[in-house]
Enzyme design. Structure first.
Site, PDB file in Angstrom:
ATOM      1  N   GLU A   1      48.792  60.712  65.215  1.00 53.96           N
ATOM      2  CA  GLU A   1      49.394  60.919  66.593  1.00 53.96           C
ATOM      3  C   GLU A   1      50.494  62.146  66.474  1.00 53.96           C
ATOM      4  O   GLU A   1      50.511  62.898  67.181  1.00 53.96           O
ATOM      5  CB  GLU A   1      50.089  59.560  67.009  1.00 53.96           C
ATOM      6  CG  GLU A   1      49.216  58.464  67.544  1.00 53.96           C
ATOM      7  CD  GLU A   1      48.917  57.666  65.925  1.00 53.96           C
ATOM      8  OE1 GLU A   1      49.316  58.098  65.120  1.00 53.96           O
ATOM      9  OE2 GLU A   1      48.726  56.147  66.395  1.00 53.96           O
TER      10      GLU A   1
ATOM     11  N   ARG B   1      60.719  51.961  59.436  1.00 54.99           N
ATOM     12  CA  ARG B   1      61.414  51.105  60.716  1.00 54.99           C
ATOM     13  C   ARG B   1      63.018  50.948  60.040  1.00 54.99           C
ATOM     14  O   ARG B   1      63.786  50.292  61.116  1.00 54.99           O
ATOM     15  CB  ARG B   1      60.687  49.765  60.846  1.00 54.99           C
ATOM     16  CG  ARG B   1      60.633  48.855  59.917  1.00 54.99           C
ATOM     17  CD  ARG B   1      59.653  47.939  60.141  1.00 54.99           C
ATOM     18  NE  ARG B   1      59.302  46.728  59.072  1.00 54.99           N
ATOM     19  CZ  ARG B   1      58.394  47.091  58.493  1.00 54.99           C
ATOM     20  NH1 ARG B   1      57.407  48.217  58.535  1.00 54.99           N
ATOM     21  NH2 ARG B   1      57.735  46.363  57.429  1.00 54.99           N
TER      22      ARG B   1
ATOM     23  N   GLU C   1      57.433  43.827  62.993  1.00 58.21           N
ATOM     24  CA  GLU C   1      56.726  44.585  61.940  1.00 58.21           C
ATOM     25  C   GLU C   1      57.099  43.944  60.546  1.00 58.21           C
ATOM     26  O   GLU C   1      56.173  44.153  59.576  1.00 58.21           O
ATOM     27  CB  GLU C   1      56.644  46.308  61.953  1.00 58.21           C
ATOM     28  CG  GLU C   1      55.421  46.694  61.294  1.00 58.21           C
ATOM     29  CD  GLU C   1      55.489  48.119  61.870  1.00 58.21           C
ATOM     30  OE1 GLU C   1      54.359  48.900  61.966  1.00 58.21           O
ATOM     31  OE2 GLU C   1      56.368  48.959  61.538  1.00 58.21           O
TER      32      GLU C   1
ATOM     33  N   HIS D   1      66.336  39.934  87.864  1.00 55.15           N
ATOM     34  CA  HIS D   1      65.542  40.054  88.929  1.00 55.15           C
ATOM     35  C   HIS D   1      64.166  40.051  88.372  1.00 55.15           C
ATOM     36  O   HIS D   1      63.397  40.426  89.576  1.00 55.15           O
ATOM     37  CB  HIS D   1      66.002  41.315  89.689  1.00 55.15           C
ATOM     38  CG  HIS D   1      67.480  41.192  90.247  1.00 55.15           C
ATOM     39  ND1 HIS D   1      67.818  40.806  91.523  1.00 55.15           N
ATOM     40  CD2 HIS D   1      68.418  41.636  89.316  1.00 55.15           C
ATOM     41  CE1 HIS D   1      69.208  40.981  91.475  1.00 55.15           C
ATOM     42  NE2 HIS D   1      69.673  40.952  90.266  1.00 55.15           N
TER      43      HIS D   1
ATOM     44  N   LYS E   1      56.904  60.532  57.814  1.00 58.81           N
ATOM     45  CA  LYS E   1      57.190  59.918  56.222  1.00 58.81           C
ATOM     46  C   LYS E   1      56.020  60.515  55.655  1.00 58.81           C
ATOM     47  O   LYS E   1      56.253  61.004  54.666  1.00 58.81           O
ATOM     48  CB  LYS E   1      57.481  58.701  56.248  1.00 58.81           C
ATOM     49  CG  LYS E   1      57.500  58.020  54.821  1.00 58.81           C
ATOM     50  CD  LYS E   1      58.023  56.617  54.972  1.00 58.81           C
ATOM     51  CE  LYS E   1      57.873  55.896  53.405  1.00 58.81           C
ATOM     52  NZ  LYS E   1      58.496  54.662  53.580  1.00 58.81           N
TER      53      LYS E   1
ATOM     54  N   LYS F   1      43.904  51.380  62.587  1.00 57.47           N
ATOM     55  CA  LYS F   1      43.773  52.702  62.587  1.00 57.47           C
ATOM     56  C   LYS F   1      42.387  53.276  61.938  1.00 57.47           C
ATOM     57  O   LYS F   1      41.839  54.358  62.318  1.00 57.47           O
ATOM     58  CB  LYS F   1      44.850  53.238  61.375  1.00 57.47           C
ATOM     59  CG  LYS F   1      46.319  53.097  61.694  1.00 57.47           C
ATOM     60  CD  LYS F   1      47.219  54.010  60.923  1.00 57.47           C
ATOM     61  CE  LYS F   1      48.408  53.330  61.146  1.00 57.47           C
ATOM     62  NZ  LYS F   1      49.381  53.896  59.865  1.00 57.47           N
TER      63      LYS F   1
END
Ligand code: G6Q
Length: 558
Positions: free
Chosen positions: A221, A278, A363, A394, A215, A522
């Site tokens: 990253e 998101r 978030e 399990h 965006k 950050k």
């Protein structure tokens, strides 16, 4: 009080309101009630506490609730002005008050195209323009008309993005794998070089298309992964800068940064600041989905979400699925003190859903300051976690069955699996249903004793084992059952969760659409990166951070 588009009703005095206090009193009556007694008293409980939406069933009867509970919860929802706030969101008011933005992921799936105004401008023409651009592009790539630099058709697509620019499309692609027909789609998110290296190793630059999905187009990253990929691409002897245009496209709100990166803005798919990361899988961020399953399927996904949007807008609270789920969540989180809630999809295709909902929910509502800047005096977002069933059974279900915490669960299943192995489907379904029953029912001492006696266990052994083999039960669950996992039913279910999160945010008087909490880490990482690159400490740190930095630098030297 009216605040930047959202109608606020509290100044962190929520817990003192009559609506809240009614629930406190009601909780006193309900806290020791066992669901099995509720079922014994009311044989119609399943039909009274279940709802159908299109082909989806919601069974919420296995909750520690009565009709009174729901009435009190709906009263709280009315008092917190859920309806008014919902309408403000759909109208395009700037309910994201800390960033001064509208919240309009619903406009992305407004298939009727009715005008939605932001700052006096209808956003729908832009939404439709980008959808048309996606359609033209996906058709070309999927048909093989779009050629790579050496004239070969595209076989692989890699989405490079993180957080909201990764989790949603990745989860949807995995969920819709049975509909994928032509292209392979991969996702790279982590800055850990292992991920991009391992991916690139198996790709042919001639036939791979990279989508840089960001965006802001400034996310460290993503830009690092995109730069590495660009270098890898140009390192192939036969590629030149001009070939980038055939192999890199961008999805962003930031055309300047896209241009700077070297991607032609003609190959940029746009979205807008009123789409939260998101909540963006419905926007051009869903390009990887459209490439994977085709634009028609992507539109079906949007249509499913739109159908849920309408349900959320039009249904009264007592038949409104997102409102019901949200208020039941408030009941456990704020009155029973539940700290977490588990998402348990009994469908391998939905294995990434828990991770996606972790972000969507935590978030959005992981906040301790309300919209007005007051510290909340009540708990807000719960910890969301989970994994696919049956695997979890399990692993961690022991704690659900016999631990000390109340952990409400959402079981999600589909009746008609895309796998044709009937025996497997039946076992999976049986386990899903049985787990909801076991969590609620538990097993009392009398039943356990009888069972051990029937198994021939000696009397004194029975008494020894009894406490360990007894289960209190009363662990609540919602069951969300899809007839089949399709683009449409998936769209509806995801929109259901989005609206559930919205309603809870309104009850807690939060801005569910900012995420200031992720900024600090950050910023500090940028400082520490300078120090790592310089090979010395340059900023003031505590002794632990300093110690870690030095340890890292020393060991790296060695
Ligand atoms: C989502 C968050 C966050 C965001 C990523 C990627 O709501 O804001 O997860 O999506 O940090 O951001 P960009 O898309 O800007 O790279």
């Amino acid at each position: 009080m009216r605040l930047a588009g959202l109608i606020s009703n509290t100044k962190s005095t929520l817990v003192h309101t009559p609506a809240w206090q009614r629930l406190v009193v009601h909780h006193n009556d309900m806290q020791h009630v066992h669901m099995m007694d509720l079922f014994d008293k009311n044989p119609d409980r399943f039909s009274e506490f279940s709802l159908q939406f299109e082909s989806m069933l919601l069974d919420y009867s296995k909750n520690i609730i009565t009709h009174d509970t729901m009435d009190h919860l709906f009263y709280l929802a009315r008092k917190q002005r859920v309806k008014e706030n919902r309408d403000a969101m759909f109208r395009g008011e700037k309910i994201n008050n800390t960033e001064g933005r509208a919240v309009l992921h619903t406009a992305l799936r407004n298939r009727s195209g009715h005008p939605v105004m932001v700052d006096g401008k209808d956003v729908m023409p832009d939404v439709l323009r980008v959808l048309n651009k996606m359609q033209a592009f996906t058709d070309k790539v999927r048909s093989g008309e779009w050629k790579g630099y050496s004239g070969k058709a595209i076989t692989d697509v890699v989405n490079i993005g993180i957080g909201g620019s990764d989790l949603g499309p990745n989860m949807v692609c995995r969920a819709l794998t049975p509909y994928a027909d032509r292209l392979k789609v991969h996702f790279v998110s982590n800055v850990d070089g292992t991920q991009i290296e391992n991916r690139l190793m198996h790709l042919n630059p001639e036939t791979t298309l990279f989508i840089v999905a960001s965006k802001t187009f400034t996310t460290q990253e993503t830009i690092t992964n995109a730069n590495t990929t660009r270098k890898w691409f140009l390192a192939h002897a036969d590629t030149t800068e001009k070939d980038i245009a055939r192999h890199f496209v961008a999805i962003s709100t930031n055309s300047d940064a896209v241009r700077k990166f070297g991607i032609d803005v003609a190959n940029m798919f746009e979205f807008w600041d009123w789409v939260g990361g998101r909540y963006s899988l419905w926007s051009a961020i869903g390009l990887s989905i459209a490439l994977y399953v085709g634009m028609d399927r992507f539109i079906e996904l949007l249509e499913g979400a739109e159908a849920m949007d309408k349900h959320f807008q039009n249904e009264p609270f007592d038949t409104n699925i997102p409102v019901i789920l949200a208020m039941i969540g408030i009941w456990y989180g704020n009155f029973f003190g539940a700290e977490s809630s588990a998402i348990l999809p009994y469908d391998h295709h939905l294995r990434l859903l828990p991770a996606y909902l972790e972000q969507a929910d935590m978030e959005s509502n992981g906040k301790s300051v309300d919209r007005d800047g007051n510290h909340t005096t009540y708990s807000t977002g719960k910890v969301i976690w989970g994994t696919e069933g049956i695997n979890g059974q399990h692993a961690f279900y022991q704690l659900l069955h016999q631990g000390t915490r109340l952990i409400p669960t959402d079981f999600i299943a589909s009746i008609r699996s895309h796998s044709c192995l009937e025996e497997h489907c039946n076992i999976l379904a049986a386990n899903f249903i049985a787990q909801t029953e076991a969590l609620m029912r538990g097993r009392n001492m009398k039943e356990t004793r009888l069972q051990l006696r029937n198994a021939g266990v000696e009397l004194d052994e029975i008494e020894k084992h009894l406490p360990h083999m007894t289960f209190y039960g009363n662990q609540p669950s919602n069951s969300i059952v899809l007839e089949q996992l399709t683009p449409r039913s998936l769209g509806s279910m995801l929109a259901m969760y989005e609206h559930k999160i919205f309603v809870q945010g309104v009850i807690w008087n939060l801005n569910s659409y900012d995420q200031w909490g992720v900024e600090l880490g950050k910023k500090l990482a940028r400082n520490i990166l300078d120090e790592i690159e310089e090979g010395r400490s340059m900023y003031q740190h505590d002794s632990s951070t300093e110690g870690l930095l030095h340890w890292f630098l020393e060991k790296r030297e060695n």
